[in-house]
Design a protein around this motif. Sequence first.
Motif, mmCIF file in Angstrom:
data_model
loop_
_atom_site.group_PDB
_atom_site.id
_atom_site.type_symbol
_atom_site.label_atom_id
_atom_site.label_comp_id
_atom_site.label_asym_id
_atom_site.label_seq_id
_atom_site.Cartn_x
_atom_site.Cartn_y
_atom_site.Cartn_z
ATOM 1 N N VAL A 292 5.264 -94.363 104.413
ATOM 2 C CA VAL A 292 5.420 -94.335 102.666
ATOM 3 C C VAL A 292 6.635 -93.327 102.341
ATOM 4 C CG1 VAL A 292 4.118 -93.982 100.624
ATOM 5 C CG2 VAL A 292 3.072 -95.314 102.381
ATOM 6 N N LEU A 293 7.364 -93.702 101.531
ATOM 7 C CA LEU A 293 8.568 -92.723 101.185
ATOM 8 C C LEU A 293 8.236 -92.471 99.693
ATOM 9 C CD1 LEU A 293 11.763 -93.657 103.281
ATOM 10 C CD2 LEU A 293 10.053 -91.950 103.654
ATOM 11 N N GLN A 294 7.290 -92.853 99.018
ATOM 12 C CA GLN A 294 7.010 -92.760 97.808
ATOM 13 C C GLN A 294 6.850 -91.417 97.369
ATOM 14 O OE1 GLN A 294 7.334 -93.405 94.117
ATOM 15 N NE2 GLN A 294 6.519 -95.161 94.690
ATOM 16 N N GLU A 295 7.577 -90.747 96.221
ATOM 17 C CA GLU A 295 7.181 -89.519 95.828
ATOM 18 C C GLU A 295 5.822 -89.250 94.908
ATOM 19 O OE1 GLU A 295 9.575 -85.808 93.496
ATOM 20 O OE2 GLU A 295 10.418 -87.641 93.854
ATOM 21 N N ASN A 296 5.076 -88.452 95.676
ATOM 22 C CA ASN A 296 3.537 -88.454 94.952
ATOM 23 C C ASN A 296 3.379 -87.247 94.363
ATOM 24 O OD1 ASN A 296 2.211 -91.042 96.319
ATOM 25 N ND2 ASN A 296 2.989 -89.994 98.197
ATOM 26 N N VAL A 297 2.354 -87.463 93.377
ATOM 27 C CA VAL A 297 1.814 -86.130 92.711
ATOM 28 C C VAL A 297 0.374 -86.251 92.843
ATOM 29 C CG1 VAL A 297 1.675 -87.496 90.568
ATOM 30 C CG2 VAL A 297 2.017 -85.085 90.470
ATOM 31 N N VAL A 298 -0.151 -84.813 93.265
ATOM 32 C CA VAL A 298 -1.484 -84.654 93.318
ATOM 33 C C VAL A 298 -1.857 -83.812 92.004
ATOM 34 C CG1 VAL A 298 -3.581 -83.497 94.570
ATOM 35 C CG2 VAL A 298 -1.473 -84.508 95.619
ATOM 36 N N PHE A 299 -2.803 -84.354 91.330
ATOM 37 C CA PHE A 299 -3.330 -83.329 89.991
ATOM 38 C C PHE A 299 -4.804 -83.342 89.973
ATOM 39 C CE2 PHE A 299 -2.714 -87.998 88.489
ATOM 40 C CZ PHE A 299 -4.193 -87.978 87.834
ATOM 41 N N ARG A 300 -5.180 -82.355 89.296
ATOM 42 C CA ARG A 300 -6.558 -82.156 88.742
ATOM 43 C C ARG A 300 -6.572 -82.162 87.041
ATOM 44 N NH1 ARG A 300 -10.256 -78.068 86.978
ATOM 45 N NH2 ARG A 300 -8.578 -76.296 87.335
ATOM 46 N N ALA A 301 -7.272 -83.117 86.469
ATOM 47 C CA ALA A 301 -7.293 -83.157 85.130
ATOM 48 C C ALA A 301 -8.594 -83.094 84.417
ATOM 49 C CB ALA A 301 -6.626 -84.274 84.507
ATOM 50 N N GLU A 302 -8.960 -82.553 83.336
ATOM 51 C CA GLU A 302 -10.099 -82.662 82.730
ATOM 52 C C GLU A 302 -10.653 -83.390 81.708
ATOM 53 O OE1 GLU A 302 -12.980 -78.800 80.663
ATOM 54 O OE2 GLU A 302 -11.004 -78.279 81.863
ATOM 55 N N ARG A 303 -11.784 -83.840 81.392
ATOM 56 C CA ARG A 303 -11.954 -84.711 80.288
ATOM 57 C C ARG A 303 -12.076 -83.867 78.828
ATOM 58 N NH1 ARG A 303 -14.299 -90.045 78.919
ATOM 59 N NH2 ARG A 303 -13.603 -90.172 76.632
ATOM 60 N N THR A 304 -11.140 -83.615 78.365
ATOM 61 C CA THR A 304 -11.102 -82.667 76.922
ATOM 62 C C THR A 304 -9.760 -82.656 76.362
ATOM 63 O OG1 THR A 304 -11.424 -80.424 76.527
ATOM 64 C CG2 THR A 304 -9.971 -80.848 78.462
ATOM 65 N N THR A 305 -10.040 -82.435 75.052
ATOM 66 C CA THR A 305 -8.623 -82.175 74.252
ATOM 67 C C THR A 305 -8.137 -80.644 74.299
ATOM 68 O OG1 THR A 305 -10.050 -82.110 72.277
ATOM 69 C CG2 THR A 305 -9.137 -84.441 72.964
ATOM 70 N N GLU A 306 -8.972 -79.724 74.961
ATOM 71 C CA GLU A 306 -8.569 -78.397 74.641
ATOM 72 C C GLU A 306 -7.485 -78.100 75.899
ATOM 73 O OE1 GLU A 306 -9.982 -76.337 72.563
ATOM 74 O OE2 GLU A 306 -10.834 -77.768 71.603
ATOM 75 N N THR A 307 -6.382 -77.394 75.234
ATOM 76 C CA THR A 307 -5.210 -77.081 76.272
ATOM 77 C C THR A 307 -5.550 -76.277 77.188
ATOM 78 O OG1 THR A 307 -4.354 -75.962 74.709
ATOM 79 C CG2 THR A 307 -3.561 -78.035 74.439
ATOM 80 N N GLY A 308 -6.531 -75.350 76.767
ATOM 81 C CA GLY A 308 -7.015 -74.276 78.050
ATOM 82 C C GLY A 308 -5.928 -73.295 78.106
ATOM 83 N N SER A 309 -6.021 -72.377 79.095
ATOM 84 C CA SER A 309 -5.394 -71.099 79.489
ATOM 85 C C SER A 309 -3.911 -71.522 79.923
ATOM 86 C CB SER A 309 -6.007 -70.188 80.174
ATOM 87 O OG SER A 309 -6.489 -70.820 81.617
ATOM 88 N N GLY A 310 -3.626 -72.768 80.697
ATOM 89 C CA GLY A 310 -2.450 -73.101 81.349
ATOM 90 C C GLY A 310 -2.645 -73.975 82.526
ATOM 91 N N VAL A 311 -1.411 -74.449 83.029
ATOM 92 C CA VAL A 311 -1.501 -75.604 84.054
ATOM 93 C C VAL A 311 -0.983 -74.977 85.363
ATOM 94 C CG1 VAL A 311 -0.841 -77.858 84.893
ATOM 95 C CG2 VAL A 311 -1.323 -77.391 82.452
ATOM 96 N N ILE A 312 -1.666 -75.046 86.381
ATOM 97 C CA ILE A 312 -1.121 -74.350 87.647
ATOM 98 C C ILE A 312 -0.318 -75.480 88.195
ATOM 99 C CG2 ILE A 312 -1.385 -73.767 90.030
ATOM 100 C CD1 ILE A 312 -4.487 -72.555 89.041
ATOM 101 N N VAL A 313 1.068 -75.096 88.562
ATOM 102 C CA VAL A 313 1.898 -76.090 88.923
ATOM 103 C C VAL A 313 2.505 -75.660 90.283
ATOM 104 C CG1 VAL A 313 4.276 -77.211 88.798
ATOM 105 C CG2 VAL A 313 3.010 -77.017 86.518
#
Length: 522
Positions: free
Chosen positions: A256-277
């Motif tokens: 598979v040569l598809q460019e993939n992304v792994v993510f963790r997301a939370e069921r909320t509307t609060e933006t929180g302290s930041g996103v780890i990239v």
Amino acid sequence: MMGLADMMHLTPQHPCDPDWLLSAVDRTRRDVTEGLDARRRVLLGQFLTPASVAVFMAGMFESRKPLLRVLDPGAGIGSLSAAFVAAMCRGPRRPEVIALTAYEIDPVLIGHLRATLDLCRAVSEKAGIRFEGRLVPEDFLEVGSGTLTGHLFTARADERFDCAILNPPYRKIRTESRERKFLRAIGVETSNLYTGFLAVATQLLTPGGEMVAITPRSFCNGPYFERFRRFFLRHMRFRAVHLFDARDRAFADDDVLQENVVFRAERTTETGSGVIVSSSLGPEDPNLRVRTISHDYLVRSDDRHAFIHIVPDDDGDAMRQRMGKLEASLTELGLSVSTGRVVDFRAKDLLRAEAGRNTVPLIYPCHLRLGFVEWPNGRARKPNALALGPCADDLLVPAGHYVLVKRFSAKEEPRRVVAAVYDPARVPGDRAAFENHLNYYHLGGAGLPATVAKGLAAFLNSTFVDSCFRQFSGHTQVNATDLRSLRYPAWDELVALGRRIGKDFPSQSEVDRIVEEVVLHA
């Protein structure tokens, strides 16, 4: 070949620990992958998750509740379920109970999945965790949407989950398909199974619930997934996003040569302290590049298309800031970009292999060569002309200087954005036709000034634009919407760039030098 069911009958001396669980399941995954029918895999969109990827994903969860209700939709043989259980058994704060629900419809895989859940129970019990595994041999979209709409009257109709771990199937779904019907019932419009699975799983999470998924990166931009992005972002906030730099590492066994992304997301509307990239070469690469950004930097609140910009390092961040400082939007320049009007299978009666009387030049991506349109092209099998007639009038543009951009770049091409100048001095005729696999820049439906066209093509062909484009586009498609989202040099800078382009387009290094000098002022 020894399957997982056979391993359940091994002697009591086997270790029955997390490492053994992961090794056993991954051995079976490799054996099963070799035996799966390729056409059936494409039909179901199956790509079984390697242990290295599964372990990486399971390590992203942060929930530490005593009871964890876990969803694994499209579970395959249970690689993600096993990795989740292994991660919880190794953790310093172990849950008391893991209640895991796994969906799988492929009868070839269900037996292996059942055996995996049995192994998960054995390993969990050894770690002091009660494990409740439930295998649902039904369509996840059908059951999930039925649960959400109340059309499924079962004892579990109100079931929700604290954690969802997904490697969803990847397959396009037709407008009138049963899958689209299930998704519309919960207010979701999307064109691929993987985003459909994400949407249903999102709705089945409890407030504060976590989702960890590996998917193609294609949902991050473009018009096809815009409604899904808006739906997802109404309910979820990203907490971590990871890219694998090498396309062939995540699913190496499947080519598979598809460019993939792994993510963790939370069921909320609060933006929180930041996103780890973060990013790494592959799932087992210890050298991660990590930075933390605000959620608004990942998805700009003023972006009406809700593009997701993944910038894993400081160099990319500097590129994005430089792009943001450019003088103009396409609208401010008075320019437009449109998709070529000729859909060749709909215009078969008008296509001509060679130019003749009562024809106009027909331009395909194969005509773009070294920064200019080269026409006719005797090396390609595509038609070179379109016959004139009443049916052709709406497909034509007046002769002039246009900038053409390929809508699909080949994987081996060094740049995603490949642009060329259509010069009427090189292509005779008072009108022209552009095929649908091209985007074209124009000025109110007509051509651009020659120097502006050359300058715009040079800018689009720069490494700078390519680097910025890759921050929100993880596939080889270049949509008109994507091009409209870019910032552009001021008009006089485009003119200055164009004056530096002669009869032949400069080399890549020279294009980059000119763009740096004239536009970026390096």
